[in-house]
Design a protein around this motif. Structure first.
Motif, PDB file in Angstrom:
ATOM      1  N   ASN A 190      26.849 -10.036 -30.390  1.00 60.06           N
ATOM      2  CA  ASN A 190      28.088  -9.342 -30.056  1.00 60.06           C
ATOM      3  C   ASN A 190      29.179 -10.373 -29.785  1.00 60.06           C
ATOM      4  OD1 ASN A 190      27.382  -6.573 -30.300  1.00 60.06           O
ATOM      5  ND2 ASN A 190      26.109  -6.819 -28.484  1.00 60.06           N
ATOM      6  N   ILE A 191      29.601 -11.001 -30.865  1.00 58.42           N
ATOM      7  CA  ILE A 191      30.702 -11.966 -30.844  1.00 58.42           C
ATOM      8  C   ILE A 191      31.668 -11.526 -31.945  1.00 58.42           C
ATOM      9  CG2 ILE A 191      31.358 -14.378 -31.228  1.00 58.42           C
ATOM     10  CD1 ILE A 191      28.449 -15.117 -30.409  1.00 58.42           C
ATOM     11  N   ILE A 192      32.938 -11.406 -31.611  1.00 61.38           N
ATOM     12  CA  ILE A 192      33.907 -10.968 -32.611  1.00 61.38           C
ATOM     13  C   ILE A 192      35.032 -11.990 -32.717  1.00 61.38           C
ATOM     14  CG2 ILE A 192      33.432  -8.489 -32.422  1.00 61.38           C
ATOM     15  CD1 ILE A 192      35.842  -8.275 -30.539  1.00 61.38           C
ATOM     16  N   ALA A 193      35.591 -12.085 -33.929  1.00 59.62           N
ATOM     17  CA  ALA A 193      36.744 -12.950 -34.189  1.00 59.62           C
ATOM     18  C   ALA A 193      37.897 -12.058 -34.617  1.00 59.62           C
ATOM     19  CB  ALA A 193      36.412 -13.961 -35.276  1.00 59.62           C
ATOM     20  N   VAL A 194      39.039 -12.249 -33.986  1.00 60.29           N
ATOM     21  CA  VAL A 194      40.196 -11.394 -34.208  1.00 60.29           C
ATOM     22  C   VAL A 194      41.392 -12.294 -34.486  1.00 60.29           C
ATOM     23  CG1 VAL A 194      41.778  -9.819 -33.038  1.00 60.29           C
ATOM     24  CG2 VAL A 194      39.323  -9.526 -32.740  1.00 60.29           C
ATOM     25  N   ALA A 195      42.059 -12.095 -35.627  1.00 60.59           N
ATOM     26  CA  ALA A 195      43.201 -12.940 -35.983  1.00 60.59           C
ATOM     27  C   ALA A 195      44.503 -12.232 -35.648  1.00 60.59           C
ATOM     28  CB  ALA A 195      43.154 -13.281 -37.474  1.00 60.59           C
ATOM     29  N   PHE A 197      28.580 -19.092 -21.936  1.00 60.28           N
ATOM     30  CA  PHE A 197      29.463 -19.718 -22.912  1.00 60.28           C
ATOM     31  C   PHE A 197      28.725 -19.981 -24.231  1.00 60.28           C
ATOM     32  CE2 PHE A 197      31.546 -20.880 -18.881  1.00 60.28           C
ATOM     33  CZ  PHE A 197      32.816 -20.390 -19.146  1.00 60.28           C
ATOM     34  N   ARG A 198      27.848 -19.094 -24.599  1.00 56.90           N
ATOM     35  CA  ARG A 198      27.007 -19.357 -25.768  1.00 56.90           C
ATOM     36  C   ARG A 198      27.787 -19.348 -27.076  1.00 56.90           C
ATOM     37  NH1 ARG A 198      26.649 -13.966 -25.104  1.00 56.90           N
ATOM     38  NH2 ARG A 198      26.525 -12.672 -26.951  1.00 56.90           N
ATOM     39  N   SER A 199      28.972 -18.737 -27.095  1.00 51.65           N
ATOM     40  CA  SER A 199      29.665 -18.581 -28.383  1.00 51.65           C
ATOM     41  C   SER A 199      30.804 -19.564 -28.561  1.00 51.65           C
ATOM     42  CB  SER A 199      30.204 -17.154 -28.512  1.00 51.65           C
ATOM     43  OG  SER A 199      31.168 -16.919 -27.500  1.00 51.65           O
ATOM     44  N   PHE A 231      34.853 -23.257 -38.288  1.00 51.89           N
ATOM     45  CA  PHE A 231      34.392 -23.521 -36.917  1.00 51.89           C
ATOM     46  C   PHE A 231      32.878 -23.390 -36.881  1.00 51.89           C
ATOM     47  CE2 PHE A 231      38.644 -21.712 -36.719  1.00 51.89           C
ATOM     48  CZ  PHE A 231      39.318 -22.622 -35.906  1.00 51.89           C
ATOM     49  N   GLN A 232      32.248 -24.225 -36.077  1.00 52.35           N
ATOM     50  CA  GLN A 232      30.783 -24.182 -35.932  1.00 52.35           C
ATOM     51  C   GLN A 232      30.427 -23.792 -34.501  1.00 52.35           C
ATOM     52  OE1 GLN A 232      28.576 -27.930 -36.000  1.00 52.35           O
ATOM     53  NE2 GLN A 232      27.017 -26.986 -37.273  1.00 52.35           N
ATOM     54  N   GLN A 233      29.441 -22.908 -34.383  1.00 51.96           N
ATOM     55  CA  GLN A 233      28.985 -22.470 -33.070  1.00 51.96           C
ATOM     56  C   GLN A 233      28.161 -23.577 -32.424  1.00 51.96           C
ATOM     57  OE1 GLN A 233      26.538 -18.967 -33.146  1.00 51.96           O
ATOM     58  NE2 GLN A 233      27.053 -18.389 -31.067  1.00 51.96           N
ATOM     59  N   THR A 272      24.547 -16.330 -41.022  1.00 53.32           N
ATOM     60  CA  THR A 272      23.845 -16.503 -39.756  1.00 53.32           C
ATOM     61  C   THR A 272      24.791 -16.371 -38.568  1.00 53.32           C
ATOM     62  OG1 THR A 272      24.225 -18.896 -39.754  1.00 53.32           O
ATOM     63  CG2 THR A 272      22.195 -18.086 -40.814  1.00 53.32           C
ATOM     64  N   GLY A 273      26.091 -16.467 -38.821  1.00 63.91           N
ATOM     65  CA  GLY A 273      27.069 -16.431 -37.741  1.00 63.91           C
ATOM     66  C   GLY A 273      27.308 -17.793 -37.112  1.00 63.91           C
ATOM     67  N   GLU A 274      26.596 -18.827 -37.590  1.00 65.62           N
ATOM     68  CA  GLU A 274      26.774 -20.170 -37.025  1.00 65.62           C
ATOM     69  C   GLU A 274      28.140 -20.739 -37.406  1.00 65.62           C
ATOM     70  OE1 GLU A 274      25.116 -24.718 -37.324  1.00 65.62           O
ATOM     71  OE2 GLU A 274      24.399 -23.237 -38.759  1.00 65.62           O
ATOM     72  N   LEU A 275      28.643 -20.349 -38.585  1.00 64.26           N
ATOM     73  CA  LEU A 275      29.940 -20.846 -39.058  1.00 64.26           C
ATOM     74  C   LEU A 275      30.931 -19.694 -39.177  1.00 64.26           C
ATOM     75  CD1 LEU A 275      28.745 -23.320 -41.850  1.00 64.26           C
ATOM     76  CD2 LEU A 275      29.368 -23.868 -39.491  1.00 64.26           C
ATOM     77  N   LEU A 276      32.177 -19.987 -38.867  1.00 63.48           N
ATOM     78  CA  LEU A 276      33.251 -19.003 -38.940  1.00 63.48           C
ATOM     79  C   LEU A 276      34.412 -19.648 -39.690  1.00 63.48           C
ATOM     80  CD1 LEU A 276      34.765 -16.402 -38.023  1.00 63.48           C
ATOM     81  CD2 LEU A 276      35.241 -17.558 -35.863  1.00 63.48           C
TER      82      LEU A 276
END
Length: 452
Positions: free
Chosen positions: A434-439, A72-74, A60-62, A44-48
Motif C-alpha cells: 500500500n504505497i502510492i505515487a501521485v504526480a 519508513f519502509r517506502s 527512483f529505487q526503494q 516488483t514495485g522496487e523501481l518507480l
C-alpha cells in the motif's frame, strides 16, 4: 484532534494513509520542462519511473527496509536520470515534435538489467538500465588513462582483472521504434508474451516485436477515407494481462472495443463492444466531451477493466457489455461548472486511473491536487490532498470534502475556491504494497499506509 478516514484495510483491520516523501522543487515558478507527464512502478514495485515534459526519465529505487524504523519502509531515492527524448522537427509537415514523455512501460525483468519503453508523440525507445560496480584493470596494450602503449615497450603479458569501483547506473537505448505513427502516440502496452507490444495513436493501433524496429503491423485503423467523416478517435489502448491475443481500445465517444487477434490480422471488427446508454436527463452540450474515455486499465486478474471519463470511473465485467458493474463519481460537483471548465480548456484534461495490487481499490486524480480512492468491496470512498502543508513525515492525511452549494460546513471547501491549475492527472499504485505515487504539476508525492 482530526478525524481519520479508513480505507481498503486488510480483513479485520483498517488503513490510514500517511505522507512519506515529496520529490521536486518547492518553487511556485514551475518550468514547463519539469511538469511530470507519466508515473509507473515496475513489476516488483522496487523501481518507480517518472517522465516529464522535458523528455527526461527519472527512476527512483526503494531503499531496503530499515529494521529500526519500519514505518519508513517506502523510502524512494534517485537511482538513475537520463534524457530519453529530444525535441525534433518534421520537415515534411513543418511540425515541431516535442520531447514530452507520454508513457513509460516496464518490461518484466529477465536478468540483472531492467528494461523500459518510453515514448513521446512519435518515437518509442527501449532503454536498458544496468549497474556496474567493477571495472577491468591491467590491459596489455593500454595505459590507465586509455592511451595506447608502444608495442615495442611491452616485455611481458599480464591477465587483466576486474577491480571494484563505485556503483554506476547506466541507461542505454537498445532499440528505437520510429516512423510508424502519423498522429500522436497516446498509449503503449507490453503484451503478456513479453515479446510484443502495441502502440496507439488517434486513429491507429500498431503491433511491434521488441527485437524488430524497422516494421510494425497495423492491427486497428479507424481512419475514414474522407477525413470530414471522422466522428471518433482512439484515446487509449491496452493488452489483456494474461491473454496475449486480446486487447482493448477506448474512444472519444465513450466506447470500449475488445479485439481478438486470432480472428483476423486487422482487428477493425471488434469482438465485444462496451457502451453505457446515455441518461437522457443528463444530456447537455458537453455530453460528448465528458463521455470521452481518457484511460482504460485491465484489473490484475484480467476479469475486469476500468475506464475513466471526465466525471467518473467505471468498472466493467468483460462478460457484460451493456453497462458497467460499478460507477464511481469522482467530482460530480463540477457538473454545474462545465461551462467555465470548457472556456478554460480544463474539460479536455486527461485523467488516468489505477488499481491496487489485489484489485479491491481504485484510484484517480482530480483538481485542487485532490485524488480519490474507491473501495469496491465496502463501497466507501475517500478524497485526499497532496500538498506541502501535509508533508510532515508520517502525517496522517485528512479526508477532504467539497461543498457544491448551500451552507458550507467547517471542514468543507467551496467548489468555487478550487484551483483548476492544480491537478493530479497521473497516479500509480505499488503492485504489492500500500504505497502510492501521485504526480502534482512538478512534484511527485509518495504516500503509504500507516504501520502501527
Amino acid at each position: 484532534c482530526c478525524t481519520v478516514f479508513y480505507l481498503g484495510g486488510a480483513p479485520g483491520g483498517d488503513m490510514q494513509w500517511c505522507f512519506s516523501q515529496v520529490k521536486g522543487a518547492i518553487d511556485d515558478d514551475v518550468a514547463e520542462a519539469d511538469i511530470i507527464s507519466t508515473v509507473e512502478f515496475n513489476h516488483t514495485g522496487e523501481l518507480l519511473a517518472t517522465g516529464d515534459k522535458g523528455g527526461r526519465v527519472v527512476i527512483f529505487q526503494q531503499e531496503i527496509e530499515n529494521k529500526s524504523l519500519p514505518q519508513f519502509r517506502s523510502e524512494y531515492n534517485v537511482y538513475s536520470t537520463f534524457q530519453s527524448h529530444e525535441p525534433e522537427f518534421d520537415y515534411l509537415k513543418s511540425l515541431e515534435i516535442e520531447e514530452k514523455i507520454n508513457k513509460i512501460r516496464w518490461l518484466p525483468q529477465k536478468n540483472a538489467a531492467q528494461f523500459l519503453l518510453s515514448t513521446n508523440d512519435k518515437t518509442i525507445k527501449l532503454w536498458k538500465i544496468s549497474e556496474r560496480d567493477k571495472r577491468p584493470d591491467g590491459y596489455n596494450l593500454k595505459e590507465d588513462d586509455g592511451r595506447y602503449k608502444d608495442p615495442n615497450s611491452i616485455t611481458s603479458l599480464r591477465v587483466p582483472v576486474l577491480i571494484p569501483m563505485d556503483l554506476m547506473v547506466e541507461a542505454s537505448p537498445r532499440r528505437v521504434f520510429a516512423n510508424a505513427h502519423t498522429y500522436h502516440i497516446n498509449s503503449v502496452s507490453v503484451n503478456s508474451d513479453h515479446e510484443t507490444y502495441l502502440s496507439a495513436d488517434d486513429l491507429r493501433v500498431n503491433l511491434w516485436h521488441l527485437e524488430i524496429t524497422d516494421r510494425s503491423f497495423n492491427i486497428v485503423d479507424i481512419k475514414p477515407t474522407n477525413m470530414e467523416e471522422l466522428t471518433e478517435v482512439i484515446t487509449a489502448a491496452e493488452f489483456h494481462p494474461h491473454q496475449c491475443n486480446t486487447f482493448v481500445y477506448s474512444s472519444s465517444k465513450g466506447i470500449i472495443r475488445l479485439c481478438d487477434m486470432r480472428e483476423s490480422a486487422l482487428c477493425d471488427r471488434h469482438t465485444k463492444l462496451f457502451e453505457e446508454p446515455e441518461d437522457p436527463s443528463n444530456r447537455s452540450f458537453f455530453s460528448e466531451i465528458i463521455s470521452s474515455i481518457s484511460d482504460v486499465k485491465f484489473s490484475h486478474s484480467g476479469r475486469y477493466m476500468m475506464t475513466r471519463d471526465y466525471l467518473s470511473v467505471k468498472i466493467w465485467d468483460l462478460n457484460m457489455e451493456n453497462r458497467p458493474v460499478e460507477t464511481y463519481q469522482v467530482h460530480e460537483y463540477l457538473r454545474s461548472k462545465l461551462c467555465s471548465l470548457y472556456e478554460n480548456d480544463c474539460i479536455f484534461d486527461k485523467f488516468e486511473c489505477c488499481w491496487n495490487g489485489n484489485d479491491s481499490v481504485v484510484m484517480t486524480g482530480s483538481y485542487n491536487n485532490f485524488f480519490r480512492m474507491f473501495d469496491r468491496s465496502q463501497r466507501r470512498d475517500v478524497m485526499l490532498e497532496a500538498s506541502r502543508e501535509n508533508s510532515k513525515p508520517m502525517q496522517v492525511l485528512k479526508p477532504r470534502k467539497v461543498c457544491a452549494g448551500g451552507k458550507r460546513k467547517k471542514d468543507e471547501i467551496s467548489v468555487d475556491s478550487l484551483d483548476f491549475n492544480k491537478k493530479i492527472l497521473h497516479t500509480a499504485w505499488h503492485p504489492q504494497d500500500n504505497i502510492i505515487a501521485v504526480a502534482t504539476t512538478n512534484n511527485l508525492y509518495i504516500f503509504q499506509d500507516k504501520v502501527n
